[in-house]
Design an enzyme around this catalytic site. Structure first.
Site, PDB file in Angstrom:
ATOM      1  N   ARG A  83      27.020  31.715  37.314  1.00 61.41           N
ATOM      2  CA  ARG A  83      27.621  32.227  38.554  1.00 61.41           C
ATOM      3  C   ARG A  83      26.466  32.679  39.421  1.00 61.41           C
ATOM      4  NH1 ARG A  83      32.821  36.093  39.447  1.00 61.41           N
ATOM      5  NH2 ARG A  83      33.729  34.040  39.124  1.00 61.41           N
ATOM      6  N   HIS A  90      33.931  26.986  43.893  1.00 62.43           N
ATOM      7  CA  HIS A  90      34.462  27.610  42.673  1.00 62.43           C
ATOM      8  C   HIS A  90      35.371  26.578  41.993  1.00 62.43           C
ATOM      9  CE1 HIS A  90      35.336  30.641  39.863  1.00 62.43           C
ATOM     10  NE2 HIS A  90      35.993  31.527  40.603  1.00 62.43           N
ATOM     11  N   GLN A 111      37.965  27.556  39.218  1.00 62.45           N
ATOM     12  CA  GLN A 111      39.129  28.230  39.784  1.00 62.45           C
ATOM     13  C   GLN A 111      40.131  27.197  40.308  1.00 62.45           C
ATOM     14  OE1 GLN A 111      39.746  31.767  40.104  1.00 62.45           O
ATOM     15  NE2 GLN A 111      41.751  30.898  40.496  1.00 62.45           N
ATOM     16  N   ASP A 170      42.818  34.646  49.375  1.00 62.64           N
ATOM     17  CA  ASP A 170      41.675  35.206  48.635  1.00 62.64           C
ATOM     18  C   ASP A 170      41.141  36.352  49.483  1.00 62.64           C
ATOM     19  OD1 ASP A 170      39.462  35.617  46.977  1.00 62.64           O
ATOM     20  OD2 ASP A 170      38.332  33.900  47.733  1.00 62.64           O
ATOM     21  N   CYS A 175      43.288  33.885  43.699  1.00 56.64           N
ATOM     22  CA  CYS A 175      42.340  33.715  42.585  1.00 56.64           C
ATOM     23  C   CYS A 175      42.036  35.036  41.885  1.00 56.64           C
ATOM     24  CB  CYS A 175      41.058  33.068  43.107  1.00 56.64           C
ATOM     25  SG  CYS A 175      40.225  34.048  44.357  1.00 56.64           S
ATOM     26  N   ARG A 209      43.089  29.974  33.878  1.00 57.46           N
ATOM     27  CA  ARG A 209      41.629  29.821  33.847  1.00 57.46           C
ATOM     28  C   ARG A 209      41.197  29.441  32.436  1.00 57.46           C
ATOM     29  NH1 ARG A 209      38.378  32.249  37.579  1.00 57.46           N
ATOM     30  NH2 ARG A 209      36.810  30.974  36.545  1.00 57.46           N
TER      31      ARG A 209
HETATM   32  N1   CP Z   1      38.809  34.523  40.071  1.00 56.67           N
HETATM   33  C1   CP Z   1      37.634  34.829  39.492  1.00 56.67           C
HETATM   34  O1   CP Z   1      36.701  34.022  39.435  1.00 56.67           O
HETATM   35  O2   CP Z   1      37.612  36.066  38.968  1.00 56.67           O
HETATM   36  P1   CP Z   1      36.296  36.821  38.459  1.00 56.67           P
HETATM   37  O3   CP Z   1      35.410  37.013  39.650  1.00 56.67           O
HETATM   38  O4   CP Z   1      36.798  38.112  37.876  1.00 56.67           O
HETATM   39  O5   CP Z   1      35.637  35.962  37.420  1.00 56.67           O
HETATM   40  N1  NVA Z   2      35.707  34.288  47.335  1.00 53.84           N
HETATM   41  C1  NVA Z   2      35.565  35.267  46.287  1.00 53.84           C
HETATM   42  C2  NVA Z   2      36.114  34.751  45.017  1.00 53.84           C
HETATM   43  C3  NVA Z   2      36.077  35.702  43.864  1.00 53.84           C
HETATM   44  C4  NVA Z   2      36.579  35.114  42.596  1.00 53.84           C
HETATM   45  C5  NVA Z   2      34.089  35.631  46.128  1.00 53.84           C
HETATM   46  O1  NVA Z   2      33.244  34.731  46.174  1.00 53.84           O
HETATM   47  O2  NVA Z   2      33.796  36.811  45.982  1.00 53.84           O
END
Ligand code: CP
Ligand code: NVA
Length: 305
Positions: A101, A128, A131, A222, A262, A290
């Site tokens: 990530r 993502h 997701q 989101d 999400c 997920r």
């Molecule tokens: N939706 C998602 O990716 O959640 P987290 O940021 O908690 O992993």
């Molecule tokens: N768009 C959000 C998604 C979190 C899962 C972010 O990048 O923070």
């Protein structure tokens, strides 16, 4: 090499195959018959940003497939203590998969360039994909495996989540509409790339959420302030006024429309408690998917399924 950096690299057939494996594994799990397709395999996970769902679903997914996961701490200092390329080369000689990530999407591409094992995007500033797999699986649970001609309406920021959703919708023949305030639409370069990849895609941009949700089978939102955008918070909250997914907006959608998010959700900001906890909400089954969607992905990428 089998990576998952962006779903733009995947054909519809490959995405469908991931779902075939995911459904099979979910079905087996419900019968108490876990697979050991990743026995003795290890996934190394690197997080530059916080996570709940992604971390737990990947770690639990590896365990359920007979393997292991190692979550690396900040002490690795990827790109600081040691170059991205060197960290990747070292990991690739010891583990069978790498998941990261990151802020900069290019970091994942660099990792993939130096890896002899699959690299998986667990969220970048641009995309993502894992997701999006879970999101579409949740729509499949509701409407059946063939989603051709269904409509997903995304209300909010044209961010990483919206980008991956638009790609998967295009690939699978799902109509994609985004309702975003001016300046927060999906970047034009992304839209051009998606349209070049899937020329026949039904992609709509709309500035009025009420008009956008009219034909929705799924309404998605989101956060308006993604990780890394905290300094823009006040400006963003002002810009997104009128884009909350609330009971009034959902009254404009067809009665069968489901609500997706999400998570994490900022209740009372981009979505109300009433919608999050209402009869149309599928946000918790979506979060649980997920695990299932990613098990399918891991089994395909690392297990040769
Ligand atoms: N939706 C998602 O990716 O959640 P987290 O940021 O908690 O992993
Ligand atoms: N768009 C959000 C998604 C979190 C899962 C972010 O990048 O923070």
């Amino acid at each position: 090499m089998n990576h998952c950096i962006s779903l733009s690299d995947y054909t519809a057939n490959r995405i469908t195959h991931v779902f075939d494996v995911a459904y099979d594994l979910r079905d087996r799990r419900s019968r108490g018959a876990l697979s050991d397709v990743l026995k003795n395999q290890t996934l190394a996970m690197i997080f530059e940003k916080p996570s709940l769902r992604t971390r737990v679903s990947f770690e639990q997914g590896m365990i359920e497939l007979g393997g292991h996961a190692i979550v690396l701490g900040q002490e690795v200092g990827i790109g600081k203590r040691e170059s991205v390329a060197d960290v990747t080369r070292v990991l690739a000689g010891m583990v069978q998969g790498i998941a990261a990530r990151v802020f900069e999407h290019d970091r994942l591409i660099e990792m993939a360039d130096h890896s002899s094992v699959p690299v998986i995007n667990m969220l970048s500033d641009d995309a993502h994909p894992c997701q999006a797999l879970a999101d579409v699986m949740t729509m499949m649970d509701e409407f059946g495996r063939d989603l051709t001609g269904r409509t997903l309406v995304y209300v909010g920021d044209g961010n990483n989540v919206a980008h991956s959703l638009a790609i998967i919708c295009g690939k699978l023949g799902i109509n994609f509409t985004i309702a975003a305030p001016p300046g927060y639409e999906l970047p034009q370069a992304y839209v051009d790339r998606i349209m070049a990849d899937v020329p026949g895609m039904n992609f709509q941009l709309c500035s009025d959420p009420a008009e956008a949700v009219h034909q929705a089978d799924a309404v998605y939102t989101d956060t308006w302030v993604s990780m890394g955008q905290e300094t823009e918070k006040q400006k963003r909250l002002a810009a997104f006024t009128g884009f909350q997914v609330d009971e009034e907006l959902m009254s404009k959608a067809p009665s069968h429309a489901i609500v997706l998010h999400c998570l994490p959700a900022y209740r009372g900001v981009e979505i109300t408690d009433g919608v999050m906890d209402g009869a149309s909400s599928r946000v918790f089954p979506q979060a649980h998917n997920r695990l299932h969607a990613q098990k399918g992905l891991l089994a395909v990428l690392m297990g040769g399924c």
